[in-house]
Design an enzyme around this catalytic site. Structure first.
Site, PDB file in Angstrom:
ATOM      1  N   SER A  49       0.859  -1.168   0.000  1.00 28.19           N
ATOM      2  CA  SER A  49       0.000   0.000   0.000  1.00 28.19           C
ATOM      3  C   SER A  49       0.901   1.224   0.000  1.00 28.19           C
ATOM      4  O   SER A  49       1.836   1.302   0.797  1.00 28.19           O
ATOM      5  CB  SER A  49      -0.920  -0.013   1.222  1.00 28.19           C
ATOM      6  OG  SER A  49      -1.963   0.901   1.045  1.00 28.19           O
ATOM      7  N   GLU A  50       0.634   2.181  -0.880  1.00 32.98           N
ATOM      8  CA  GLU A  50       1.549   3.309  -1.119  1.00 32.98           C
ATOM      9  C   GLU A  50       1.848   4.139   0.122  1.00 32.98           C
ATOM     10  O   GLU A  50       2.860   4.838   0.158  1.00 32.98           O
ATOM     11  CB  GLU A  50       0.955   4.234  -2.188  1.00 32.98           C
ATOM     12  CG  GLU A  50      -0.288   4.954  -1.710  1.00 32.98           C
ATOM     13  CD  GLU A  50      -1.071   5.662  -2.807  1.00 32.98           C
ATOM     14  OE1 GLU A  50      -0.815   5.411  -3.992  1.00 32.98           O
ATOM     15  OE2 GLU A  50      -1.939   6.475  -2.446  1.00 32.98           O
ATOM     16  N   ASN A  51       0.993   4.073   1.135  1.00 32.48           N
ATOM     17  CA  ASN A  51       1.201   4.895   2.333  1.00 32.48           C
ATOM     18  C   ASN A  51       2.187   4.258   3.315  1.00 32.48           C
ATOM     19  O   ASN A  51       2.413   4.799   4.392  1.00 32.48           O
ATOM     20  CB  ASN A  51      -0.123   5.216   3.024  1.00 32.48           C
ATOM     21  CG  ASN A  51      -0.887   3.966   3.412  1.00 32.48           C
ATOM     22  OD1 ASN A  51      -1.060   3.064   2.585  1.00 32.48           O
ATOM     23  ND2 ASN A  51      -1.360   3.880   4.636  1.00 32.48           N
TER      24      ASN A  51
END
Lengths: 233, 219
Positions: B46-48
């Site tokens: 997940s990019e976060n």
């Protein structure tokens, strides 16, 4: 040990002025500097240029500054969760610069580590690349992006010591590390502030050299934007 | 007509191979995680700032410091790791993620994609989409074949502001599985109960159709 500890929110925000450019850590409402945002609202600082991945929701996070019309310009990658934001943007009340998320964090990190500009493939061939230098390396096209210049960076960390060393928790880390030291003054609020010597040097995510002021935060709401769960059968 | 969102996700899950690191965009792509084979090893990024993203937590166990790119509460699987956003986009931009799955408003026959802005109406921002499409070698788009007005979303060229150029390789819609080639769209599979004529009528861009077009299989 160089002491970065400040004892009040007033001390933490000393030097904040109207018109300044400020970075805010956080992804959505996760890992946002709640105490600093509340203090900026209370101090009624105006005409701010805010750099943050998102703009909070209508009644929490940066949305609080938005509601009071304290933001002149927003630099972010995604502002969809905030209806007031979209409204101010579409009417032209607030200037908005939408930046691809990877570029946004890299423009912060570059400021932190003294790199004035860098090439990235993100946005090539789109409106994001308009007016920017484009160069081809090894057959692929890249866009030249520049490091940010900011006056203050407001950071939320999980644990920190008096020397300013920081440890982050889970996905509350996100933009916070890259913003430390990326502005003239970096202010950190932590859930747990301990004396220097309490944290294992091996566990430090960001060393205190990137931090100017650290204080013990209070009363974190830690609001959840989308509470998604599985129900036990 | 054709597949439901769940079924689109189910078909895309077949593209996920053993040992893959996968990034799932918001919307239909998030459903793909529910259909990946249980006998292969896959890690969702997940990019976060998490690798090894797990399912939603049990009710009452939500952790506000543990969310995905859609700001939903999640869990972390054994072997998971947390890292900051610069390293997260480093692994994306540095082509360490094997497969990117995302939604789209429009895809053009040359692989251009538009999925972030409708001028004057919806300007929420691009988030990580531009980084993902400009860096990933393997991009699958999950989308409905036509929009609410019945207009084709597979076009000769995009009318909406672009997210990336020449980057989409494969598209799975409610009607078909389509590959993007140097000669435009190539029809690979059709959804059960959907005819070739229906797919042709719903595709504005150039579409190559072979003599035999098999029906989608979900297992």
């Amino acid at each position: 040990m160089i002491n970065k500890r400040v004892n009040s929110i007033e001390e933490a925000l000393e030097g904040v002025k109207d018109g300044m450019t400020m970075m805010f850590g956080g992804f959505g409402l996760c890992g946002i500097p709640e105490n600093c945002i509340n203090a900026l609202v209370a101090q009624e600082v105006k005409n701010l240029c805010c750099i943050s991945n998102n703009a909070g929701v209508d009644d929490f996070g940066l949305g609080l500054l938005l509601q009071k019309h304290q933001i002149r310009k927003m630099i972010a990658s995604y502002v969809g969760e905030n209806a007031e934001f979209e409204r101010q943007m579409l009417t032209g009340e607030m200037e908005v610069e939408l930046v691809p998320q990877g570029t946004l964090v890299e423009r912060c990190r570059s400021a932190q580590v003294g790199i004035p500009a860098f090439f990235t493939p993100a946005g090539y061939g789109t409106e994001v690349a308009e007016g920017k230098e484009v160069r081809n390396f090894n057959g692929k096209n890249y866009v030249l992006e520049q490091a940010f210049k900011a006056d203050f960076a407001f950071i939320k960390a999980w644990k920190g010591d008096h020397a300013g060393n920081l440890i982050f928790n889970g996905t509350a880390r996100n933009f916070n590390p890259a913003m430390c030291g990326a502005a003239t003054i970096t202010v950190v609020e932590v859930e747990e502030l301990v004396p220097a010597g309490n944290l294992d040097p091996n566990q430090i995510h960001i060393p205190g050299i990137f931090v100017q002021r650290i204080f013990q935060g209070q009363s974190y709401e830690k609001r959840i934007e989308q509470r998604t769960v599985r129900k036990r059968q | 007509m054709g597949l439901s969102k769940e079924q689109i996700a189910q078909r895309i899950a077949k593209e996920v191979k053993d040992g893959y690191y996968v990034n799932l965009g918001i919307g239909i792509p998030t459903l793909v995680a529910n259909y990946v084979r249980e006998d292969i090893a896959v890690e969702f990024q997940s990019e976060n700032g998490i690798l090894g993203m797990g399912p939603f937590p049990w009710e009452g166990e939500e952790n506000p410091d543990l969310i995905n790119a859609g700001k939903q509460t999640i869990t972390a699987l054994p072997g998971a790791s947390f890292f900051d956003s610069s390293l997260s986009f480093g692994m994306i931009r540095g082509q360490h993620v094997d497969l990117t799955i995302l939604g789209a408003m429009e895809v053009a026959q040359n692989g251009d994609i538009a999925n972030w802005k409708i001028p004057g109406k919806m300007v929420k921002g691009m988030g990580g989409a531009m980084d993902l499409v400009s860096s990933a070698e393997n991009i699958i788009v999950a989308m409905m074949h036509t929009n609410r007005d019945g207009d084709s979303k597979l076009l000769k060229s995009c009318s909406l502001p672009l997210t990336g150029v020449g980057c989409v390789k494969k598209i799975v819609t409610n009607l078909a599985v389509i590959e993007v080639t140097d000669d435009g769209f190539l029809l690979l599979e059709r959804a059960p109960g959907v005819s070739i004529e229906e797919i042709k009528a719903a595709t504005e861009g150039s579409l190559t159709i072979r003599a035999e077009v098999p029906e989608m299989v979900f297992k």
